[in-house]
Design a protein around this motif. Structure first.
Motif, PDB file in Angstrom:
ATOM      1  N   THR A  31      30.361   1.743 -17.775  1.00 52.84           N
ATOM      2  CA  THR A  31      29.087   1.273 -17.242  1.00 52.84           C
ATOM      3  C   THR A  31      28.171   2.467 -17.063  1.00 52.84           C
ATOM      4  O   THR A  31      28.628   3.601 -16.850  1.00 52.84           O
ATOM      5  N   CYS A  32      26.879   2.196 -17.134  1.00 52.71           N
ATOM      6  CA  CYS A  32      25.931   3.284 -16.939  1.00 52.71           C
ATOM      7  C   CYS A  32      25.688   3.496 -15.451  1.00 52.71           C
ATOM      8  O   CYS A  32      25.961   2.617 -14.626  1.00 52.71           O
ATOM      9  N   GLY A  33      25.175   4.661 -15.105  1.00 49.53           N
ATOM     10  CA  GLY A  33      24.913   4.960 -13.709  1.00 49.53           C
ATOM     11  C   GLY A  33      24.365   6.356 -13.533  1.00 49.53           C
ATOM     12  O   GLY A  33      24.104   7.075 -14.505  1.00 49.53           O
ATOM     13  N   ILE A  34      24.202   6.767 -12.284  1.00 46.93           N
ATOM     14  CA  ILE A  34      23.702   8.087 -11.930  1.00 46.93           C
ATOM     15  C   ILE A  34      24.746   8.772 -11.051  1.00 46.93           C
ATOM     16  O   ILE A  34      25.259   8.175 -10.101  1.00 46.93           O
ATOM     17  N   LYS A  35      25.055   9.997 -11.402  1.00 46.54           N
ATOM     18  CA  LYS A  35      26.039  10.775 -10.632  1.00 46.54           C
ATOM     19  C   LYS A  35      25.427  12.094 -10.196  1.00 46.54           C
ATOM     20  O   LYS A  35      24.673  12.709 -10.939  1.00 46.54           O
ATOM     21  N   CYS A  36      25.797  12.498  -8.994  1.00 41.84           N
ATOM     22  CA  CYS A  36      25.363  13.790  -8.461  1.00 41.84           C
ATOM     23  C   CYS A  36      26.600  14.613  -8.117  1.00 41.84           C
ATOM     24  O   CYS A  36      27.620  14.077  -7.666  1.00 41.84           O
ATOM     25  N   SER A  37      26.488  15.906  -8.343  1.00 33.49           N
ATOM     26  CA  SER A  37      27.623  16.784  -8.026  1.00 33.49           C
ATOM     27  C   SER A  37      27.700  17.038  -6.523  1.00 33.49           C
ATOM     28  O   SER A  37      26.895  16.500  -5.747  1.00 33.49           O
ATOM     29  N   GLN A  38      28.626  17.868  -6.154  1.00 31.61           N
ATOM     30  CA  GLN A  38      28.848  18.225  -4.750  1.00 31.61           C
ATOM     31  C   GLN A  38      29.260  17.005  -3.911  1.00 31.61           C
ATOM     32  O   GLN A  38      29.045  16.987  -2.689  1.00 31.61           O
ATOM     33  N   ASP A  39      29.810  15.983  -4.602  1.00 33.96           N
ATOM     34  CA  ASP A  39      30.258  14.767  -3.904  1.00 33.96           C
ATOM     35  C   ASP A  39      29.134  14.087  -3.133  1.00 33.96           C
ATOM     36  O   ASP A  39      29.341  13.503  -2.070  1.00 33.96           O
ATOM     37  N   LEU A  40      27.939  14.195  -3.665  1.00 33.90           N
ATOM     38  CA  LEU A  40      26.799  13.573  -3.001  1.00 33.90           C
ATOM     39  C   LEU A  40      26.659  12.116  -3.439  1.00 33.90           C
ATOM     40  O   LEU A  40      26.955  11.772  -4.588  1.00 33.90           O
ATOM     41  N   GLN A  41      26.215  11.299  -2.531  1.00 30.46           N
ATOM     42  CA  GLN A  41      25.947   9.904  -2.836  1.00 30.46           C
ATOM     43  C   GLN A  41      24.463   9.766  -3.216  1.00 30.46           C
ATOM     44  O   GLN A  41      23.583   9.996  -2.383  1.00 30.46           O
ATOM     45  N   CYS A  42      24.239   9.403  -4.478  1.00 27.14           N
ATOM     46  CA  CYS A  42      22.867   9.263  -4.964  1.00 27.14           C
ATOM     47  C   CYS A  42      22.522   7.783  -5.043  1.00 27.14           C
ATOM     48  O   CYS A  42      23.264   6.992  -5.641  1.00 27.14           O
ATOM     49  N   ASN A  43      21.419   7.433  -4.460  1.00 29.80           N
ATOM     50  CA  ASN A  43      20.940   6.058  -4.510  1.00 29.80           C
ATOM     51  C   ASN A  43      19.740   5.979  -5.449  1.00 29.80           C
ATOM     52  O   ASN A  43      18.887   6.873  -5.464  1.00 29.80           O
TER      53      ASN A  43
END
Length: 527
Positions: A31-43
């Motif tokens: 599935t597509c999505g958005i990921k951020c490093s440093q274990d951050l939750q990106c909305n």
């Protein structure tokens, strides 16, 4: 030598790298999505509003202090066999101070509206990563094969001048993964057999989409592929997926086009480049300058009312077209002065042309040339006839139309091909369906005759040795027409009378009684 070797290695690397890229497998994602490093939750949320006006950035806030890099890739999601779609992968590294709450990611393709998404991080996350580099990966932008995309990243809130942008072109259908898995690129594999005698192509399509019908057609490739009228439909239910397509001429730009009925992305092959046409002619890339152009020089047209000679190439070709005068037995065609034009795609025309059999068109492409004489075997507009009488010869110039001629007298010195001018010159006007006598002063005289009321005309040599025992005018005079009007009906009437007389004679002969010789003898004996 070192520079040449370096350039050779560079071009070789480009070809190998391009070929290798076409065989690379694209990254698969579920599935597509958005990921951020440093274990951050990106909305994320879509942005349906126009961008707010930017505000001046704080001291020390620059593009280089926020955005580190921007790169792109293509990823693929699949919902089943032959049902995969492409997505643009956006990768960037950012350093977000507490004054920046997130990023706006916008993508735009030619002819489409811009699509944007807002990526936000919580205040706690921003405090935790303040001064640190954060990697952002977004792969939710849908793309199609070979589609151009412009990506723009801006800060939230928007600070003037703090933006980063880049352009990307998605892989085309030559990539192996796309040909196998993406519906827009699955056009099947073509194979074909050529029947040159019947001018037919048997085309077979394999590796097709399982639930699609396929359309086949022959076309001439230029800016677009213009259909020739030969087309066929291969149904998905057919076991033997093949069709026969007739063609008219084996032109270098003749191609087979095949595409699924539900897509607009065709696949083309050149069926004739290795069979009827010499190798080196590639579909859609124009015509070779060395071979295989014999079929190009058709379609010469002459407008008799306007006197315009024209020709239009059926395929793109770089050539020169000239008018020339064909000679005698050697067949050499000498170019007329200022009668040459260059051609690539458009129609070429020559206005005010004398339609004489010795006037031809010469086509030059590369180091080759071809001669086509469109007026050979057609009704001749004018001619010079030489008639022999008991004590002299007579020459007449006969014309089918109102025309003006330049006549130069000459005497042959080294054969009929070489004629020495005698100084006699005349300009003659000849009316339609009329004849004008030429002044003959020497039994060995010749005449150079050329029409002067047109722009392009050959100069024809006529000699008194080319005599005719009887007058052979091109057109009937009024006196001849009256004589024919009287003689022909009388001859037909006499022929009908003779035929009727013979038929009656035959019937009367068949019906006459036959004399019995034996009875005649008996009567004589009785007497």
């Amino acid at each position: 030598m070192f520079l040449q070797a370096a350039l050779l290695m560079f071009h070789s690397c480009l070809g190998l790298c391009g070929a290798a890229a076409q065989h690379m497998e694209l990254e698969r994602i579920k599935t597509c999505g958005i990921k951020c490093s440093q274990d951050l939750q990106c909305n994320t949320k879509p942005a349906y509003f126009f961008a707010d006006s930017c505000q001046m950035p704080a001291d020390g806030l620059t593009v280089s202090s926020v955005f580190r890099n921007l790169s792109f890739s293509t990823v693929m999601t699949c919902e089943g066999h032959q049902r995969c779609s492409l997505h643009l992968g956006i990768h960037t590294t950012v350093q977000l101070p507490e004054s920046i709450h997130g990023l706006s990611v916008c993508s735009q393709t030619p002819g489409m509206l811009r699509k944007c998404r807002i990526v936000r991080m919580s205040k706690a996350s921003r405090r935790m990563t303040s001064g640190m580099q954060v990697e952002l990966e977004d792969n939710c932008t849908d793309v199609y094969p070979q589609q151009q995309v412009k990506v723009t990243l801006t800060t939230v809130p928007s600070y003037c001048g703090i933006t980063q942008s880049g352009n990307y072109v998605a892989p085309d259908c030559s990539w192996k993964d796309l040909r196998r898995l993406v519906p827009e690129c699955i056009t099947g594999s073509l194979s074909y057999d050529i029947n040159a005698e019947r001018k037919e192509l048997r085309v077979t399509v394999s590796d097709m989409l399982d639930d699609e019908d396929y359309q086949l057609r022959l076309c001439h490739k230029d800016f677009i592929c213009a259909g020739t009228g030969a087309n066929a439909l291969i149904m998905k239910e057919e076991v033997n997926k093949s069709a026969i397509l007739p063609y008219f001429r084996p032109l270098p730009c003749l191609c087979i086009e095949v595409k699924p009925s539900g897509t607009q992305f065709p696949h083309r092959e050149s069926p004739l480049k290795g069979s009827l046409i010499p190798a080196g002619l590639v579909c859609g890339d124009g015509c070779s300058q060395s071979a295989g152009l014999e079929e190009m020089w058709h379609g010469i047209h002459f407008d008799t009312s306007a006197g315009v000679l024209s020709w239009e190439p059926a395929c793109p070709v770089t050539a020169t077209v000239a008018l020339c005068q064909r000679g005698g037995e050697d067949g050499v065609c000498t170019d007329l002065q200022q009668a040459s034009q260059n051609v690539s795609r458009g129609k070429i025309t020559f206005a005010q042309v004398d339609p004489h059999p010795q006037l031809c068109m010469k086509f030059r492409a590369g180091h080759q040339s071809w001669i086509r004489c469109p007026f050979v075997g057609r009704f001749q507009a004018w001619d010079v006839t030489v008639m022999r009488h008991a004590d002299h010869k007579e020459a007449k110039l006969t014309s089918h139309m109102n025309a003006t001629f330049s006549v130069h007298a000459c005497a042959p010195s080294e054969g009929p091909a070489v004629c020495r001018a005698t100084g006699t010159h005349a300009v003659i006007y000849v009316g339609a369906h009329a004849s004008v006598g030429l002044n003959v002063t020497d039994t060995h005289s010749c005449f150079y005759v050329r029409r002067t009321d047109v722009t392009y005309a050959p100069t024809i040599l006529h000699c008194l040795t080319e005599e005719r025992s009887e007058p052979a005018a091109l057109f009937a005079t009024p006196a001849n027409q009256m004589l024919i009007a009287v003689i022909v009906p009388v001859g037909l009437w006499l022929t009908a009378v003779i035929i009727v007389t013979l038929v009656l004679h035959v019937r009367l002969t068949d019906s006459a009684p036959v004399c019995d010789v034996s009875q005649h003898r008996d009567r004589r004996s009785a007497l």
